[in-house]
Design a protein around this motif. Structure first.
Motif, PDB file in Angstrom:
ATOM      1  N   VAL A   1      46.322   5.268  44.579  1.00 25.44           N
ATOM      2  CA  VAL A   1      47.692   4.847  44.284  1.00 25.44           C
ATOM      3  C   VAL A   1      47.759   3.715  43.271  1.00 25.44           C
ATOM      4  CG1 VAL A   1      49.882   4.126  45.304  1.00 25.44           C
ATOM      5  CG2 VAL A   1      48.194   5.306  46.701  1.00 25.44           C
ATOM      6  N   GLU A   2      48.692   3.848  42.371  1.00 22.20           N
ATOM      7  CA  GLU A   2      48.995   2.721  41.491  1.00 22.20           C
ATOM      8  C   GLU A   2      50.494   2.476  41.626  1.00 22.20           C
ATOM      9  OE1 GLU A   2      48.210   1.430  36.904  1.00 22.20           O
ATOM     10  OE2 GLU A   2      46.841   2.832  37.838  1.00 22.20           O
ATOM     11  N   THR A   3      50.909   1.193  41.493  1.00 21.39           N
ATOM     12  CA  THR A   3      52.339   0.927  41.631  1.00 21.39           C
ATOM     13  C   THR A   3      52.900   0.343  40.343  1.00 21.39           C
ATOM     14  OG1 THR A   3      51.868  -1.257  42.518  1.00 21.39           O
ATOM     15  CG2 THR A   3      52.235   0.499  44.120  1.00 21.39           C
ATOM     16  N   ALA A   4      54.212   0.468  40.208  1.00 23.58           N
ATOM     17  CA  ALA A   4      54.896  -0.086  39.037  1.00 23.58           C
ATOM     18  C   ALA A   4      56.168  -0.765  39.508  1.00 23.58           C
ATOM     19  CB  ALA A   4      55.224   1.033  38.064  1.00 23.58           C
ATOM     20  N   ASN A   5      56.552  -1.832  38.791  1.00 20.35           N
ATOM     21  CA  ASN A   5      57.707  -2.639  39.217  1.00 20.35           C
ATOM     22  C   ASN A   5      59.043  -2.068  38.796  1.00 20.35           C
ATOM     23  OD1 ASN A   5      55.635  -4.316  39.858  1.00 20.35           O
ATOM     24  ND2 ASN A   5      55.921  -5.626  38.064  1.00 20.35           N
ATOM     25  N   ASP A   6      59.035  -1.243  37.780  1.00 15.78           N
ATOM     26  CA  ASP A   6      60.280  -0.623  37.342  1.00 15.78           C
ATOM     27  C   ASP A   6      59.924   0.578  36.470  1.00 15.78           C
ATOM     28  OD1 ASP A   6      60.107  -1.374  34.460  1.00 15.78           O
ATOM     29  OD2 ASP A   6      60.274  -3.398  35.267  1.00 15.78           O
ATOM     30  N   GLY A   7      60.965   1.219  35.947  1.00 11.05           N
ATOM     31  CA  GLY A   7      60.743   2.433  35.180  1.00 11.05           C
ATOM     32  C   GLY A   7      59.869   2.242  33.960  1.00 11.05           C
ATOM     33  N   SER A   8      60.107   1.161  33.236  1.00  8.68           N
ATOM     34  CA  SER A   8      59.370   1.007  31.985  1.00  8.68           C
ATOM     35  C   SER A   8      57.900   0.693  32.266  1.00  8.68           C
ATOM     36  CB  SER A   8      60.008  -0.062  31.097  1.00  8.68           C
ATOM     37  OG  SER A   8      59.765  -1.320  31.613  1.00  8.68           O
ATOM     38  N   ASP A   9      57.683  -0.058  33.338  1.00  9.69           N
ATOM     39  CA  ASP A   9      56.316  -0.355  33.764  1.00  9.69           C
ATOM     40  C   ASP A   9      55.613   0.959  34.152  1.00  9.69           C
ATOM     41  OD1 ASP A   9      54.096  -1.803  34.545  1.00  9.69           O
ATOM     42  OD2 ASP A   9      54.876  -2.259  36.544  1.00  9.69           O
ATOM     43  N   ALA A  10      56.354   1.788  34.885  1.00 12.87           N
ATOM     44  CA  ALA A  10      55.801   3.066  35.332  1.00 12.87           C
ATOM     45  C   ALA A  10      55.466   3.945  34.136  1.00 12.87           C
ATOM     46  CB  ALA A  10      56.802   3.763  36.241  1.00 12.87           C
ATOM     47  N   LEU A  11      56.382   3.956  33.175  1.00 12.25           N
ATOM     48  CA  LEU A  11      56.177   4.808  31.993  1.00 12.25           C
ATOM     49  C   LEU A  11      54.912   4.383  31.262  1.00 12.25           C
ATOM     50  CD1 LEU A  11      57.415   7.104  30.400  1.00 12.25           C
ATOM     51  CD2 LEU A  11      58.707   5.440  29.077  1.00 12.25           C
ATOM     52  N   LYS A  12      54.770   3.072  31.132  1.00  9.62           N
ATOM     53  CA  LYS A  12      53.582   2.545  30.445  1.00  9.62           C
ATOM     54  C   LYS A  12      52.314   2.992  31.174  1.00  9.62           C
ATOM     55  CE  LYS A  12      54.796  -1.719  29.458  1.00  9.62           C
ATOM     56  NZ  LYS A  12      54.684  -3.099  29.956  1.00  9.62           N
ATOM     57  N   LYS A  13      52.337   2.847  32.495  1.00 10.58           N
ATOM     58  CA  LYS A  13      51.163   3.206  33.287  1.00 10.58           C
ATOM     59  C   LYS A  13      50.905   4.707  33.232  1.00 10.58           C
ATOM     60  CE  LYS A  13      50.892  -0.855  36.030  1.00 10.58           C
ATOM     61  NZ  LYS A  13      51.584  -1.700  36.974  1.00 10.58           N
ATOM     62  N   ALA A  14      51.995   5.473  33.228  1.00 14.58           N
ATOM     63  CA  ALA A  14      51.846   6.926  33.209  1.00 14.58           C
ATOM     64  C   ALA A  14      51.284   7.397  31.882  1.00 14.58           C
ATOM     65  CB  ALA A  14      53.194   7.583  33.474  1.00 14.58           C
ATOM     66  N   GLN A  15      51.580   6.637  30.839  1.00 19.20           N
ATOM     67  CA  GLN A  15      51.047   7.008  29.532  1.00 19.20           C
ATOM     68  C   GLN A  15      49.568   6.680  29.426  1.00 19.20           C
ATOM     69  OE1 GLN A  15      53.980   4.940  27.362  1.00 19.20           O
ATOM     70  NE2 GLN A  15      55.279   6.732  27.054  1.00 19.20           N
ATOM     71  N   ALA A  16      49.167   5.640  30.144  1.00 22.24           N
ATOM     72  CA  ALA A  16      47.767   5.225  30.083  1.00 22.24           C
ATOM     73  C   ALA A  16      46.874   6.117  30.948  1.00 22.24           C
ATOM     74  CB  ALA A  16      47.641   3.770  30.527  1.00 22.24           C
ATOM     75  N   THR A  17      47.371   6.515  32.090  1.00 23.99           N
ATOM     76  CA  THR A  17      46.583   7.342  33.006  1.00 23.99           C
ATOM     77  C   THR A  17      47.409   8.559  33.375  1.00 23.99           C
ATOM     78  OG1 THR A  17      46.081   5.221  34.033  1.00 23.99           O
ATOM     79  CG2 THR A  17      45.156   7.176  35.094  1.00 23.99           C
ATOM     80  N   LYS A  18      46.723   9.652  33.623  1.00 23.30           N
ATOM     81  CA  LYS A  18      47.467  10.837  34.050  1.00 23.30           C
ATOM     82  C   LYS A  18      47.536  10.844  35.572  1.00 23.30           C
ATOM     83  CE  LYS A  18      49.019  15.225  33.985  1.00 23.30           C
ATOM     84  NZ  LYS A  18      49.849  15.168  35.185  1.00 23.30           N
ATOM     85  N   PHE A  19      48.765  10.854  36.081  1.00 25.07           N
ATOM     86  CA  PHE A  19      48.949  10.898  37.521  1.00 25.07           C
ATOM     87  C   PHE A  19      49.295  12.308  37.976  1.00 25.07           C
ATOM     88  CE2 PHE A  19      49.570   6.481  36.458  1.00 25.07           C
ATOM     89  CZ  PHE A  19      48.859   5.848  37.454  1.00 25.07           C
ATOM     90  N   ASP A  20      48.938  12.617  39.208  1.00 24.63           N
ATOM     91  CA  ASP A  20      49.228  13.943  39.728  1.00 24.63           C
ATOM     92  C   ASP A  20      50.629  14.034  40.315  1.00 24.63           C
ATOM     93  OD1 ASP A  20      46.574  14.880  39.186  1.00 24.63           O
ATOM     94  OD2 ASP A  20      45.922  13.613  40.847  1.00 24.63           O
ATOM     95  N   VAL A  21      51.087  12.899  40.825  1.00 28.69           N
ATOM     96  CA  VAL A  21      52.432  12.850  41.395  1.00 28.69           C
ATOM     97  C   VAL A  21      53.047  11.498  41.050  1.00 28.69           C
ATOM     98  CG1 VAL A  21      53.822  12.923  43.495  1.00 28.69           C
ATOM     99  CG2 VAL A  21      51.714  14.238  43.390  1.00 28.69           C
ATOM    100  N   VAL A  22      54.339  11.507  40.776  1.00 26.07           N
ATOM    101  CA  VAL A  22      55.029  10.229  40.555  1.00 26.07           C
ATOM    102  C   VAL A  22      56.138  10.126  41.596  1.00 26.07           C
ATOM    103  CG1 VAL A  22      56.379   8.841  38.953  1.00 26.07           C
ATOM    104  CG2 VAL A  22      54.542  10.292  38.079  1.00 26.07           C
ATOM    105  N   ILE A  23      56.209   8.944  42.235  1.00 22.62           N
ATOM    106  CA  ILE A  23      57.292   8.695  43.192  1.00 22.62           C
ATOM    107  C   ILE A  23      58.079   7.518  42.646  1.00 22.62           C
ATOM    108  CG2 ILE A  23      57.873   8.050  45.559  1.00 22.62           C
ATOM    109  CD1 ILE A  23      55.139   9.129  46.404  1.00 22.62           C
ATOM    110  N   SER A  24      59.383   7.673  42.517  1.00 16.88           N
ATOM    111  CA  SER A  24      60.143   6.580  41.904  1.00 16.88           C
ATOM    112  C   SER A  24      61.461   6.315  42.604  1.00 16.88           C
ATOM    113  CB  SER A  24      60.397   6.894  40.437  1.00 16.88           C
ATOM    114  OG  SER A  24      61.287   5.960  39.899  1.00 16.88           O
ATOM    115  N   ASP A  25      61.805   5.038  42.661  1.00 13.32           N
ATOM    116  CA  ASP A  25      63.111   4.592  43.130  1.00 13.32           C
ATOM    117  C   ASP A  25      64.126   4.973  42.051  1.00 13.32           C
ATOM    118  OD1 ASP A  25      65.053   3.260  44.539  1.00 13.32           O
ATOM    119  OD2 ASP A  25      64.501   1.269  43.828  1.00 13.32           O
ATOM    120  N   VAL A  26      65.410   5.032  42.407  1.00  9.07           N
ATOM    121  CA  VAL A  26      66.416   5.368  41.399  1.00  9.07           C
ATOM    122  C   VAL A  26      66.958   4.110  40.726  1.00  9.07           C
ATOM    123  CG1 VAL A  26      68.670   6.384  40.985  1.00  9.07           C
ATOM    124  CG2 VAL A  26      67.077   7.524  42.515  1.00  9.07           C
ATOM    125  N   ASN A  27      67.421   3.177  41.557  1.00  9.50           N
ATOM    126  CA  ASN A  27      68.012   1.963  40.988  1.00  9.50           C
ATOM    127  C   ASN A  27      66.962   0.892  40.767  1.00  9.50           C
ATOM    128  OD1 ASN A  27      71.008   2.369  40.914  1.00  9.50           O
ATOM    129  ND2 ASN A  27      70.547   2.961  43.019  1.00  9.50           N
TER     130      ASN A  27
END
Lengths: 708, 119
Positions: free
Chosen positions: B28-54
């Motif tokens: 598991v890797e975590t991200a603090n918000d959408g842009s953080d998640a996007l950055k991390k997702a671009q760096a590593t390929k994840f099999d599943v993404v779970i995200s909050d809406v707001n």
């Protein structure tokens, strides 16, 4: 690694407070007629996070309450309703309610249900036009639709699943769905229809051309099937039909598989959505009560260590520390290398290595202290609200100006300075600022200003609380002091400077207010403010001009762990005097020494008589002898000055304070100890304690008093 | 090992999700918000993404849109973890390209069960 719910819960509480702060700050900054949508979003998000977190941690009262706030904010966000100053008030009070509930959960304290229900009702009123949205989610809706056909003898389910071609683009996979169906019924019959597959030339690998017919056991609940398709219901044509009675129909079903279109046209079901949803809500509602009690217990048990406070540290600070430790390790290995095979020609290298060590240690020390540092905004952030509330209650117009909120201060000091600051700001508004018409009359702006400012000065932090109100009238203050017996009756006004008179407001039992109001004057006086500040090793000064305003200046040490000290020698012993208490050091001219009644020696210094305290005698270190040409170190605490007779002034340096009380026992006149560079222990003088003891002895021995 | 990226602006929820998933043996890797998640997702390929809406800076819906625009995440399961239960919100999530949703209050068992539906 098990989930530590208590830890997470604590984290949630902390987070919730932060969100509440955001909520409050943003709300206070709002001008209802002109609201930035981003601000509303931020406020909404804060409420939303509180609700979500509270629900997760089973704090249902909070989540339900916050839901009402969120529902209203959502309407505002969607521009269906607009904010008014009244609704801002209600929302602010809502924040207070949540805060109270939080404290309630933390301490098992009962929460005033009245406030909560008032605010809830007001929120409801705000939502009046659109109340239904708030009830749908929290109230579990029992759905009877699912029960309908349970009585009929059902032998199976016929599921016709025709994914849209773009199904894959949502990350869904029909095979996974089929797999799930097989999980609830391992004997299910699955028939794949590949008739829509295009010829290879026109085949696109990313599209879905297949569809399926699945026959399931009739014992399975319809909801269970619908739930599996919940995510793809609008990306497929789905038809779930119960099969009754005989085997024939089941067989015809398999037969129809060849022409799926026919079935699709007949029934495209959009029903499952609301039903599946209410079902999942009911489940959650059922679970909660037992879960709540189960989790409440550890929470209560953990209450004992709630005093263990934590601190959230900026990751940059931690990174810095790690870097520094790395440097230190390098330096250490370098020194070890030199030490392993030392010869005189390496002395230069050794010296530079030691220099580096010094540098590293210094930086490490600074950085470690820095971890405990928090910006002043932690204390200042509560004032906009306070000022808003107070000004409306007192019908005064107040403009709050805050600067220096980024100045950092030790967490402990910061926490303990808040109350004195609140007191000063309250006083400033209540006693300092005049009513708008009075201000207008005297040619001032009807809106008064309270300013809070913080900045670093030397090794200390200075916090100023200023108002542009009426100022303090020294003569009136003097009369009041006489009336209350704060100054002895034989004192004369002329004997005291205005500054000294002003300092009388810090005297115990003195209140400048004519009447005790509910805002100030409840017995907590300026003396408590001063005592609190001095307990932190700081001091407070007041300046005031009639008609112009008053200003309180607080100086505080940056941290309680280290102090800037002046090393002094008394009878061969080295003592540390906190630098902040030192006014000046002078060489004694015996002509200025007078002997007062009770054998007290007074030193006349620029219109002021300063009592001399001979430290030799005080600490039983022998006779101190003649005063002529000796050193007198003038120190001040709580507005009282005293001269300490010393043998020698040594250097100034930062010293690490070690508690004497926890390692040995409390010693009067000594506030702690430190270890000097040569390894010897040196005691740190408690100036306040010395002066108090000196005054007490004097009061016991004679009727004379220290000129304050 | 299945790699999961979890984005939520709430530290406590983030921790809880991450603990639950790690306990269940996921990477598991975590991200603090959408842009953080996007950055991390671009760096590593994840099999599943779970995200909050707001979330601040970049919300969950925007994140999904951005991820779907990346060829690597064209078909990756993306679950929305949300308190929003309205059909409208879910529809918005779907339209953005979300695979499914998990309704808060967050429950570890539900999370793992839901996750099993996509991997």
């Amino acid at each position: 690694m098990a989930l530590d719910m208590n830890q997470l819960r604590k984290m949630f509480f902390e987070e919730c407070r932060e969100n509440l702060e955001v909520l409050e700050t943003e709300l206070l900054g709002i001008q209802p007629e002109n609201v930035d949508p981003e601000t509303i979003n931020t406020i909404f998000r804060a409420a939303h996070s509180i609700k979500g977190g509270a629900a997760t941690f089973n704090l249902l009262d909070i989540s339900e309450f916050t839901h009402a706030m969120e529902a209203y904010l959502d309407e505002v966000r969607n521009e269906k309703l607009s904010l008014t100053s009244h609704s801002v008030d209600v929302l602010l009070r809502g924040g207070d309610c949540i805060k109270e509930m939080l404290v309630g959960h933390e301490n098992d304290a009962p929460v005033d249900p009245e406030l909560r229900s008032t605010v809830t009702n007001e929120l409801k009123k705000l939502l009046e036009s659109d109340t239904d949205s708030s009830s749908t989610e929290s109230a579990p809706v029992e759905d009877s639709a699912t029960v309908v056909d349970q009585n009929a003898p059902r032998v199976g389910w016929h599921v016709n699943f025709l994914p849209h071609q773009d199904l894959f683009f949502s990350g869904n996979d029909p095979l996974r769905i089929i797999g799930e169906l097989l999980e609830i019924d391992a004997s299910a019959e699955v028939v794949c229809d590949s008739s829509k597959l295009p010829p290879l030339a026109g085949f696109e690998a990313e599209l879905c051309y297949l569809s399926w017919q699945v026959n399931l056991d009739g014992m399975i609940e319809e909801d269970a099937i619908k739930e599996i398709f919940e995510w793809v219901e609008d990306q497929c044509d789905l038809h779930i039909t119960p099969q009754y009675g005989d085997l024939e129909s089941a067989q015809t079903d398999t037969a129809t598989a060849a022409e799926p279109e026919a079935v699709v046209e007949k029934t495209v079901s959009t029903e499952p959505q609301p039903m599946a949803e209410s079902a999942s809500v009911t489940k959650v509602a059922e679970k909660t009560p037992e879960k709540a009690t189960a989790e409440d217990k550890p929470q209560r048990a953990a209450k004992a260590d709630s005093s263990v406070s934590s601190i959230r540290v900026d990751i940059d600070k931690v990174d810095n520390l790690i870097n520094l430790v790395g440097e230190l390790v390098i330096t250490q290995s370098m020194l070890t290398e030199i030490g392993n095979d030392f010869s005189n020609d390496k002395i230069g290298k050794l010296k530079s290595g030691l220099d580096q060590l010094l540098q590293n240690t210094k930086e490490l020390q600074e950085n470690v202290l820095n971890i405990r540092m928090l910006p002043m905004s932690f204390a200042f952030s509560r004032f906009p609200r306070l000022v808003r509330d107070l000004s409306s209650r007192l019908e005064k117009q107040v403009n709050l100006v805050i600067s220096g909120e980024h100045t950092e201060l030790d967490k402990t000091v910061l926490e303990r300075i808040v109350d004195p600051l609140v007191h000063l700001v309250r006083n400033g508004i209540d006693h300092g600022l005049e009513l708008p018409d009075v201000r207008t009359e005297s040619g001032k702006d009807p809106m008064g200003t309270i300013s809070l400012n913080a900045y670093h000065q030397g090794g200390a932090i200075v916090i100023e609380v200023k108002d542009d109100g009426a100022g303090i009238d020294c003569d009136r203050l003097w009369n009041k002091a006489m009336e209350k017996g704060v100054v002895s009756s034989d004192m004369r006004r002329e004997e005291m400077t205005d500054k000294q008179v002003l300092n009388l407001i810090f005297a115990p039992g003195f209140s400048t207010a004519n009447e005790v109001s509910d805002i100030s004057g409840r017995g907590v006086g300026m003396d408590v403010v001063r005592r609190n500040i001095e307990e932190l090793g700081g001091h407070i000064e007041v300046e005031s001009a009639v008609g112009v305003g008053s200003s309180f200046t607080i100086s505080l040490p940056l941290t309680l762990a280290i102090l800037d000290g002046q090393l002094v020698k008394v009878a061969g012993e080295v003592y540390v005097i906190p630098l902040i208490t030192i006014v000046e050091s002078i060489q004694i001219d015996t002509q200025c020494v007078k002997l007062a009644s009770g054998g007290i020696e007074l030193y006349r210094l620029r219109e002021e008589n300063i009592p001399i305290l001979r430290l030799h005698e005080e600490f039983g270190l022998g006779e101190s002898g003649s005063l002529d040409g000796r050193l007198l170190c003038l120190v001040e605490a709580a507005g009282n000055r005293i001269g300490l007779l010393l043998d020698e002034l040594l250097g100034q340096q930062q010293v690490v304070i070690k508690s004497l009380e926890s390692n040995y026992t409390k010693v009067s006149g000594i506030s702690g100890a430190t270890i000097l560079g040569d390894g010897s222990v040196s005691l740190i003088l408690d100036i306040q304690g010395l002066i108090t003891a000196f005054k007490r002895r004097q009061a016991d021995g004679s009727s004379g008093g220290i000129a304050a | 090992m299945t790699k999961i990226l979890a984005a939520d602006d709430s530290v406590s929820i983030r921790q809880m999700v991450s603990h639950t998933l790690k306990d269940a043996g996921y990477d598991v890797e975590t991200a603090n918000d959408g842009s953080d998640a996007l950055k991390k997702a671009q760096a590593t390929k994840f099999d599943v993404v779970i995200s909050d809406v707001n979330m601040p800076i970049m919300g969950g819906l925007e994140l999904v849109k951005a991820l779907r625009g990346n060829p690597q995440y064209k078909f990756t399961p993306i679950l929305m973890l949300t308190t929003e239960t309205s059909a409208e919100k879910k529809q918005q999530g779907k339209a953005a390209g979300a695979t499914g949703w998990l309704v808060k209050p967050f429950n570890p068992d539900t999370l793992l069960k839901t996750l099993k539906r996509v991997i």
